[in-house]
Design a protein around this motif. Structure first.
Motif, PDB file in Angstrom:
ATOM      1  N   LEU A  44       0.831  -1.202   0.000  1.00 47.29           N
ATOM      2  CA  LEU A  44       0.000   0.000   0.000  1.00 47.29           C
ATOM      3  C   LEU A  44       0.866   1.253   0.000  1.00 47.29           C
ATOM      4  CD1 LEU A  44      -2.493  -0.982   2.868  1.00 47.29           C
ATOM      5  CD2 LEU A  44      -2.817  -1.309   0.409  1.00 47.29           C
ATOM      6  N   ARG A  45       0.293   2.340  -0.496  1.00 47.94           N
ATOM      7  CA  ARG A  45       0.887   3.668  -0.331  1.00 47.94           C
ATOM      8  C   ARG A  45      -0.149   4.557   0.342  1.00 47.94           C
ATOM      9  NH1 ARG A  45       3.026   4.613  -5.030  1.00 47.94           N
ATOM     10  NH2 ARG A  45       5.118   4.097  -4.242  1.00 47.94           N
ATOM     11  N   VAL A  46       0.215   5.154   1.472  1.00 48.06           N
ATOM     12  CA  VAL A  46      -0.681   6.008   2.237  1.00 48.06           C
ATOM     13  C   VAL A  46      -0.231   7.456   2.085  1.00 48.06           C
ATOM     14  CG1 VAL A  46      -1.665   6.497   4.500  1.00 48.06           C
ATOM     15  CG2 VAL A  46      -1.099   4.143   3.876  1.00 48.06           C
ATOM     16  N   THR A  47      -1.109   8.304   1.558  1.00 51.64           N
ATOM     17  CA  THR A  47      -0.813   9.729   1.373  1.00 51.64           C
ATOM     18  C   THR A  47      -1.717  10.552   2.273  1.00 51.64           C
ATOM     19  OG1 THR A  47      -0.160   9.383  -0.935  1.00 51.64           O
ATOM     20  CG2 THR A  47      -0.717  11.629  -0.283  1.00 51.64           C
ATOM     21  N   ASN A  48      -1.112  11.380   3.102  1.00 55.88           N
ATOM     22  CA  ASN A  48      -1.848  12.242   4.026  1.00 55.88           C
ATOM     23  C   ASN A  48      -1.681  13.699   3.605  1.00 55.88           C
ATOM     24  OD1 ASN A  48      -2.517  10.074   6.015  1.00 55.88           O
ATOM     25  ND2 ASN A  48      -0.298  10.021   6.253  1.00 55.88           N
ATOM     26  N   THR A  49      -2.789  14.420   3.522  1.00 63.82           N
ATOM     27  CA  THR A  49      -2.776  15.817   3.110  1.00 63.82           C
ATOM     28  C   THR A  49      -3.486  16.674   4.145  1.00 63.82           C
ATOM     29  OG1 THR A  49      -2.869  15.139   0.779  1.00 63.82           O
ATOM     30  CG2 THR A  49      -3.347  17.447   1.269  1.00 63.82           C
ATOM     31  N   ASN A  50      -2.776  17.655   4.694  1.00 66.90           N
ATOM     32  CA  ASN A  50      -3.368  18.648   5.587  1.00 66.90           C
ATOM     33  C   ASN A  50      -3.574  19.929   4.779  1.00 66.90           C
ATOM     34  OD1 ASN A  50      -2.989  16.919   7.913  1.00 66.90           O
ATOM     35  ND2 ASN A  50      -0.835  17.477   7.826  1.00 66.90           N
ATOM     36  N   TYR A  92     -11.835  26.359   6.240  1.00 64.79           N
ATOM     37  CA  TYR A  92     -12.114  24.932   6.432  1.00 64.79           C
ATOM     38  C   TYR A  92     -10.774  24.220   6.516  1.00 64.79           C
ATOM     39  CZ  TYR A  92     -13.636  20.168   5.235  1.00 64.79           C
ATOM     40  OH  TYR A  92     -13.849  18.802   5.227  1.00 64.79           O
ATOM     41  N   ILE A  93     -10.474  23.636   7.674  1.00 68.61           N
ATOM     42  CA  ILE A  93      -9.202  22.957   7.890  1.00 68.61           C
ATOM     43  C   ILE A  93      -9.457  21.452   7.947  1.00 68.61           C
ATOM     44  CG2 ILE A  93      -9.392  23.206  10.409  1.00 68.61           C
ATOM     45  CD1 ILE A  93      -6.337  23.583  10.458  1.00 68.61           C
ATOM     46  N   SER A  94      -8.643  20.685   7.234  1.00 64.61           N
ATOM     47  CA  SER A  94      -8.935  19.253   7.140  1.00 64.61           C
ATOM     48  C   SER A  94      -7.655  18.440   6.967  1.00 64.61           C
ATOM     49  CB  SER A  94      -9.884  18.963   5.969  1.00 64.61           C
ATOM     50  OG  SER A  94      -9.270  19.289   4.732  1.00 64.61           O
ATOM     51  N   THR A  95      -7.757  17.170   7.346  1.00 65.74           N
ATOM     52  CA  THR A  95      -6.724  16.171   7.083  1.00 65.74           C
ATOM     53  C   THR A  95      -7.377  15.019   6.340  1.00 65.74           C
ATOM     54  OG1 THR A  95      -5.411  16.733   9.033  1.00 65.74           O
ATOM     55  CG2 THR A  95      -5.106  14.546   8.110  1.00 65.74           C
ATOM     56  N   ASN A  96      -6.845  14.708   5.163  1.00 63.42           N
ATOM     57  CA  ASN A  96      -7.404  13.658   4.311  1.00 63.42           C
ATOM     58  C   ASN A  96      -6.351  12.591   4.043  1.00 63.42           C
ATOM     59  OD1 ASN A  96     -10.179  14.808   3.333  1.00 63.42           O
ATOM     60  ND2 ASN A  96      -8.739  16.508   3.181  1.00 63.42           N
ATOM     61  N   THR A  97      -6.784  11.339   4.067  1.00 67.82           N
ATOM     62  CA  THR A  97      -5.904  10.202   3.825  1.00 67.82           C
ATOM     63  C   THR A  97      -6.384   9.422   2.603  1.00 67.82           C
ATOM     64  OG1 THR A  97      -5.279   9.959   6.153  1.00 67.82           O
ATOM     65  CG2 THR A  97      -5.033   8.032   4.764  1.00 67.82           C
ATOM     66  N   LYS A  98      -5.433   9.111   1.728  1.00 71.22           N
ATOM     67  CA  LYS A  98      -5.725   8.275   0.553  1.00 71.22           C
ATOM     68  C   LYS A  98      -4.825   7.043   0.610  1.00 71.22           C
ATOM     69  CE  LYS A  98      -4.214   9.547  -3.494  1.00 71.22           C
ATOM     70  NZ  LYS A  98      -4.062  10.244  -4.800  1.00 71.22           N
ATOM     71  N   SER A 128      -9.055   3.430  -0.522  1.00 69.93           N
ATOM     72  CA  SER A 128      -9.869   4.206   0.407  1.00 69.93           C
ATOM     73  C   SER A 128      -9.474   5.672   0.377  1.00 69.93           C
ATOM     74  CB  SER A 128      -9.705   3.659   1.831  1.00 69.93           C
ATOM     75  OG  SER A 128     -10.349   4.479   2.772  1.00 69.93           O
ATOM     76  N   ARG A 129     -10.469   6.535   0.470  1.00 71.75           N
ATOM     77  CA  ARG A 129     -10.259   7.961   0.726  1.00 71.75           C
ATOM     78  C   ARG A 129     -11.037   8.308   1.989  1.00 71.75           C
ATOM     79  NH1 ARG A 129     -10.710   8.385  -5.036  1.00 71.75           N
ATOM     80  NH2 ARG A 129      -8.863   9.356  -5.972  1.00 71.75           N
ATOM     81  N   LYS A 130     -10.407   9.015   2.896  1.00 68.35           N
ATOM     82  CA  LYS A 130     -11.072   9.302   4.158  1.00 68.35           C
ATOM     83  C   LYS A 130     -10.668  10.674   4.682  1.00 68.35           C
ATOM     84  CE  LYS A 130     -11.791   7.426   8.821  1.00 68.35           C
ATOM     85  NZ  LYS A 130     -11.494   6.310   9.735  1.00 68.35           N
ATOM     86  N   THR A 131     -11.673  11.463   5.101  1.00 64.44           N
ATOM     87  CA  THR A 131     -11.401  12.695   5.824  1.00 64.44           C
ATOM     88  C   THR A 131     -11.274  12.327   7.292  1.00 64.44           C
ATOM     89  OG1 THR A 131     -12.633  14.045   4.231  1.00 64.44           O
ATOM     90  CG2 THR A 131     -12.251  14.996   6.403  1.00 64.44           C
ATOM     91  N   VAL A 132     -10.049  12.346   7.782  1.00 66.97           N
ATOM     92  CA  VAL A 132      -9.782  11.891   9.139  1.00 66.97           C
ATOM     93  C   VAL A 132     -10.268  12.921  10.160  1.00 66.97           C
ATOM     94  CG1 VAL A 132      -7.969  11.133  10.727  1.00 66.97           C
ATOM     95  CG2 VAL A 132      -7.789  10.619   8.288  1.00 66.97           C
ATOM     96  N   LEU A 133     -10.090  14.203   9.848  1.00 68.87           N
ATOM     97  CA  LEU A 133     -10.495  15.262  10.769  1.00 68.87           C
ATOM     98  C   LEU A 133     -10.742  16.528   9.963  1.00 68.87           C
ATOM     99  CD1 LEU A 133     -10.774  15.968  13.857  1.00 68.87           C
ATOM    100  CD2 LEU A 133      -8.433  16.849  13.705  1.00 68.87           C
ATOM    101  N   LEU A 165      -8.881  -0.324   7.988  1.00 69.18           N
ATOM    102  CA  LEU A 165      -7.614   0.339   8.230  1.00 69.18           C
ATOM    103  C   LEU A 165      -7.729   1.280   9.414  1.00 69.18           C
ATOM    104  CD1 LEU A 165      -6.988   0.960   4.475  1.00 69.18           C
ATOM    105  CD2 LEU A 165      -5.677  -0.585   5.893  1.00 69.18           C
ATOM    106  N   SER A 166      -6.748   1.245  10.291  1.00 69.27           N
ATOM    107  CA  SER A 166      -6.798   2.064  11.503  1.00 69.27           C
ATOM    108  C   SER A 166      -5.704   3.120  11.462  1.00 69.27           C
ATOM    109  CB  SER A 166      -6.645   1.195  12.748  1.00 69.27           C
ATOM    110  OG  SER A 166      -5.400   0.520  12.729  1.00 69.27           O
ATOM    111  N   TYR A 167      -5.972   4.253  12.114  1.00 66.68           N
ATOM    112  CA  TYR A 167      -5.061   5.385  12.130  1.00 66.68           C
ATOM    113  C   TYR A 167      -4.732   5.742  13.574  1.00 66.68           C
ATOM    114  CZ  TYR A 167      -7.254   5.828   7.564  1.00 66.68           C
ATOM    115  OH  TYR A 167      -7.754   5.572   6.317  1.00 66.68           O
ATOM    116  N   GLU A 168      -3.543   6.282  13.761  1.00 66.74           N
ATOM    117  CA  GLU A 168      -3.165   6.799  15.070  1.00 66.74           C
ATOM    118  C   GLU A 168      -3.536   8.278  15.095  1.00 66.74           C
ATOM    119  OE1 GLU A 168       0.822   7.521  17.811  1.00 66.74           O
ATOM    120  OE2 GLU A 168       0.932   6.349  15.980  1.00 66.74           O
ATOM    121  N   ASN A 169      -4.644   8.617  15.744  1.00 66.98           N
ATOM    122  CA  ASN A 169      -5.190   9.970  15.703  1.00 66.98           C
ATOM    123  C   ASN A 169      -4.967  10.690  17.021  1.00 66.98           C
ATOM    124  OD1 ASN A 169      -6.167   9.445  13.140  1.00 66.98           O
ATOM    125  ND2 ASN A 169      -8.130   8.715  13.900  1.00 66.98           N
ATOM    126  N   ARG A 170      -4.145  11.711  16.996  1.00 66.88           N
ATOM    127  CA  ARG A 170      -3.894  12.530  18.179  1.00 66.88           C
ATOM    128  C   ARG A 170      -3.909  13.993  17.757  1.00 66.88           C
ATOM    129  NH1 ARG A 170       1.081   9.064  20.951  1.00 66.88           N
ATOM    130  NH2 ARG A 170      -0.123   7.138  21.290  1.00 66.88           N
TER     131      ARG A 170
END
Length: 256
Positions: free
Chosen positions: A98-104, A134-140, A160-165, A232-237
């Motif tokens: 997998l490749r996980v891309t996180n965008t803030n 609008y502030i967001s963190t998105n994971t692909k 998967s595409r997910k808006t984490v926060l 899929l699980s994320y470490e969210n802090r």
């Protein structure tokens, strides 16, 4: 949410075509005060603004501004493994690359009132602004396998595409700049805006770069249909503070 942002961007762009003052700029966002204490991230993106004269013949303009900045982007490759066991014996081991891309990112839209000094070559101006960010963190999550066996073939191997926060922030501020004439109706636009922002929760690039991904399903049922973002699980802090922001803009403006 993405559809709403795209619709708003389209409306701003359409209205700007009929404006009597407009600009297109590169934008840099620098966190301030408590926001800066929590993150040293610098945003980078673009800005579009348009304005109409408050009254014909006066140097006062009413307008709107829309901008988008990324303040954290990282990609990490993960190889998830699962043992397939039958009767207590290891039969096989599956590998899911997998490749996980996180965008803030920060999306902002504001209304403003601007006063422009009516000089010939260099026109300083001041403005006040009010609106929202609008502030967001998105994971692909993307399937890196050669045959794309874990993903939908019609979606560029995206699992998967997910808006984490995400959070909407009331925002207001002030600023100013200079219009430097380079043509009959074309100007270099140098601008700075300081925004006061409400408290919000958010991540920065240091947070997302340390996230791990795990598969929580049954390894004996791995197939195209069962591998999804829900597994899929994320470490969210998340961090939390007010979101004051200094935005520097460098672009090209026109006046009709």
């Amino acid at each position: 949410m993405k559809k709403n942002l795209l619709t708003l961007t389209f409306l701003f762009t359409a209205v700007s075509l009929f404006a009597q003052m407009g600009s297109l700029s590169l934008a840099f966002g620098l966190p301030q005060n408590d926001f800066r204490e929590n993150t040293d991230a610098t945003g980078f993106g673009g800005d579009l603004s348009f304005a109409f004269p408050f009254q014909k013949g006066t140097p006062i303009y009413l307008g709107g501004d829309i901008n988008y900045m990324v303040y954290g982007l990282n990609s990490t490759d993960h190889d998830l493994t699962a043992d397939i066991v039958a009767n207590g014996q290891l039969i096989d081991q599956l590998v899911i690359p997998l490749r996980v891309t996180n965008t803030n990112s920060i999306f902002g839209t504001h209304l403003f009132m601007r006063a422009v000094a009516p000089f010939e070559l260099i026109q300083p101006y001041a403005e006040g602004l009010i609106g929202f960010r609008y502030i967001s963190t998105n994971t692909k999550i993307v399937d890196r396998s050669d045959d794309g066996r874990w993903s939908d073939d019609d979606d560029d191997n995206v699992i998967s595409r997910k808006t984490v926060l995400d959070d909407w922030i009331f925002s207001y501020g002030y600023g100013g700049g200079f219009l430097i004439k380079v043509g009959p109706s074309v100007f270099i636009d140098l601008r700075a805006n300081f925004f006061k922002g409400q408290r919000a929760q958010y991540y920065d690039g240091d947070d997302t770069s340390s996230w791990t991904v795990e598969f929580n399903g049954d390894p004996n049922s791995y197939d195209r249909e069962t591998v999804s973002g829900d597994n899929l699980s994320y470490e969210n802090r998340p961090r939390e503070s007010t979101t004051d922001l200094l935005v520097l803009k460098f672009g090209v403006a026109f006046k009709m």
